[in-house]
Design a protein around this motif. Sequence first.
Motif, PDB file in Angstrom:
ATOM      1  N   LEU A  12      -7.176   6.213  -3.994  1.00 26.28           N
ATOM      2  CA  LEU A  12      -6.389   4.994  -4.241  1.00 26.28           C
ATOM      3  C   LEU A  12      -7.211   3.738  -3.954  1.00 26.28           C
ATOM      4  O   LEU A  12      -6.826   2.646  -4.366  1.00 26.28           O
ATOM      5  N   VAL A  13      -8.302   3.888  -3.221  1.00 23.96           N
ATOM      6  CA  VAL A  13      -9.131   2.708  -2.954  1.00 23.96           C
ATOM      7  C   VAL A  13     -10.497   2.823  -3.666  1.00 23.96           C
ATOM      8  O   VAL A  13     -11.452   2.134  -3.312  1.00 23.96           O
ATOM      9  N   SER A  14     -10.560   3.682  -4.694  1.00 21.17           N
ATOM     10  CA  SER A  14     -11.800   3.853  -5.457  1.00 21.17           C
ATOM     11  C   SER A  14     -12.202   2.532  -6.120  1.00 21.17           C
ATOM     12  O   SER A  14     -11.364   1.668  -6.365  1.00 21.17           O
ATOM     13  N   THR A  15     -13.495   2.396  -6.441  1.00 27.68           N
ATOM     14  CA  THR A  15     -13.949   1.166  -7.123  1.00 27.68           C
ATOM     15  C   THR A  15     -13.551   1.203  -8.600  1.00 27.68           C
ATOM     16  O   THR A  15     -13.497   0.167  -9.254  1.00 27.68           O
ATOM     17  N   SER A  73      -3.001   7.615   6.142  1.00 26.55           N
ATOM     18  CA  SER A  73      -3.662   6.310   6.012  1.00 26.55           C
ATOM     19  C   SER A  73      -5.050   6.475   5.389  1.00 26.55           C
ATOM     20  O   SER A  73      -5.685   7.520   5.523  1.00 26.55           O
ATOM     21  N   VAL A  74      -5.467   5.426   4.683  1.00 22.67           N
ATOM     22  CA  VAL A  74      -6.789   5.412   4.051  1.00 22.67           C
ATOM     23  C   VAL A  74      -7.503   4.154   4.557  1.00 22.67           C
ATOM     24  O   VAL A  74      -6.962   3.047   4.423  1.00 22.67           O
ATOM     25  N   GLN A  79       1.688   0.681   2.559  1.00 22.70           N
ATOM     26  CA  GLN A  79       1.095  -0.668   2.470  1.00 22.70           C
ATOM     27  C   GLN A  79       0.166  -0.767   1.252  1.00 22.70           C
ATOM     28  O   GLN A  79       0.115  -1.793   0.575  1.00 22.70           O
ATOM     29  N   ILE A  80      -0.548   0.332   0.981  1.00 24.15           N
ATOM     30  CA  ILE A  80      -1.433   0.334  -0.201  1.00 24.15           C
ATOM     31  C   ILE A  80      -0.591   0.232  -1.475  1.00 24.15           C
ATOM     32  O   ILE A  80      -0.904  -0.526  -2.392  1.00 24.15           O
ATOM     33  N   PHE A  81       0.528   0.978  -1.516  1.00 19.30           N
ATOM     34  CA  PHE A  81       1.412   0.922  -2.693  1.00 19.30           C
ATOM     35  C   PHE A  81       1.948  -0.497  -2.878  1.00 19.30           C
ATOM     36  O   PHE A  81       2.029  -1.004  -3.997  1.00 19.30           O
ATOM     37  N   THR A 130       4.079   2.080 -11.514  1.00 15.41           N
ATOM     38  CA  THR A 130       3.863   3.399 -10.919  1.00 15.41           C
ATOM     39  C   THR A 130       3.964   3.335  -9.396  1.00 15.41           C
ATOM     40  O   THR A 130       4.526   4.236  -8.768  1.00 15.41           O
ATOM     41  N   SER A 131       3.442   2.263  -8.785  1.00 19.40           N
ATOM     42  CA  SER A 131       3.571   2.187  -7.328  1.00 19.40           C
ATOM     43  C   SER A 131       5.029   1.946  -6.930  1.00 19.40           C
ATOM     44  O   SER A 131       5.484   2.447  -5.899  1.00 19.40           O
TER      45      SER A 131
END
Length: 572
Positions: free
Chosen positions: A106-109, A139-140, A147-149, A164-165
């Motif tokens: 989910l945090v890929s470039t 957590s990532v 929080q990421i969503f 989607t989120s």
Amino acid sequence: MGTENNVKSLLDCHIIPALLQGLLLPDLKFIEACLRCLRTIFISPVTPEDLLYTDATVISHLMALLSRSRYTQEYICQIFSHCCKGPDHQTILFNHGAVQNIAHLLVSTSYKVRMQALKCFSVLAFENPQVSMTLVNVSVDGELLPQIFVKMLQRDKPIEMQLTSAKCLTSMCRAGAIRTDDSCIVLKTLPCLVRMCSKERLLEERVEGAETLAYLIETDVELQRIASITDHLIVMLADYFKYPSSVSAITDIKRLDHDLKHAHELRQAAFKLYASLGANDEDIRKKIIETENMMDRIVNGLSESSIKVRLAAVRCLHSLSRSVQQLRTSFQDHAVWKPLMKVLQNAPNEILVVASSTLCNLLLEFSPSKEPILESGAIELLCSLTQSENLALRVNGIWALMNMAFQAEQKIKSDILRGLSTEQLFQLLSDSDVNVLMKTLGLLRNLLSTRPHIDHIMSTHGKQIMQAVTLILEGEHNIEVKEQTLCILANIADGTTAKELIMTNDDILQKIKYYMSHSNAKLQLAAMFCISNLIWNEEEGSQERQDKLRDMGIVDILHKLSQSSDPNLCDK
């Protein structure tokens, strides 16, 4: 990438096992090519998803390949999200560590990787409490997934990412992993989904936005209220019914084709969302019904060719039929019962269940639709529902008959008894489901009200009804069931000639006596109602009845109960 037939012919040549075999080779470029091809094949509607799960080692091998390159990440996530249909697939992927292996993507470039990973979570979490409860705590890079969503929901993100989120957060909320009053739902997810319903969005996005929002707020009153006053949502949804628009017909054939394809999806989504919005709050229902031509739209929806639209229209009608005010006004003005009765003829079960629930509401005693529904053959239809294999249909059939019998005239009551038949009544009284039993007792209680009716029904069905009462008072039933049964006895005791059926039945009298000394006050009260209805001084034969009850020791019990600490028992 050609037609569906191309994919079919490849499947027939066992292309999938061959490509999966290719994933075992060391060359990364070759692995990526195999995955790209597998991705395209699995995306096709003609490919059975189960082909991914036939060999147990495939999923673990794909999980291992996730770390190889951004292309393996993108294609594998895409394969997973397309092949994850239903709880069995979710469990297999979950048990193979999908959450842990995909979370960091989910945090890929790469945007494509982030997007496919997000889609994966949205299908994994859908209606799945186990996955949702796990996601909350993952957590990532020191940031929790919710929080990421939420970051992915922001307005500057691409629409598909926002949507989607929002779906991920909605699933987590419905599973109880996130509270409905959490700010990430109230201030982020809900407003984002309302934005998706606006005219600016593509038709597909508006369908998905409305359906997801309907699911998010379906069971929560507060969210329904907030949604109803966000961005004029109720008026905005009225626009969903305006496709295909007349303008597009002239200007653009391709656009017309697209509109036609989405028109019934839009109507279905709007009906679903209106149903959720109006599920609890009277003011919201009023607003929905006052939206332009709303009742006409529902009535038209009930007879559409698409079964999905029909189901959504019935759901919407059911939601609005919970309003006493609307039953008396709009429902009457539009003779809603006519198309509803038509829907009830040979519809599939999922429609029948909602339509018969709606009919229950239309048959309440204050609803003006009651008379015409009766004239259109409802009794026969409802009696047949009580014989259904489907539990919800049995409950609704008997419930509607119970509502119909409430304060009804004698002819209707006789018709109901005739339509049900004694055998069927006994069948329902011995149903394994307590809801069916309670509603059947409720029906009996409503049939046996007002003296002439009690005497008339007991003169024709007395023997069977007394048998049924005995049966239940002797059975292993809960307090509510026994209380309802004693109330039926109290009604019988109120009849003029019907009384005798109790007075000449020593078994029943002993049971009333037994319940007067029961440990539960509700049952004691109900039993005393039976006694008080048997002994009114001004009624003929009261002296003999009092003597008989006195001989049975009822007076002694009353003396004892007058010392009770329960004020209700004392008074009675």
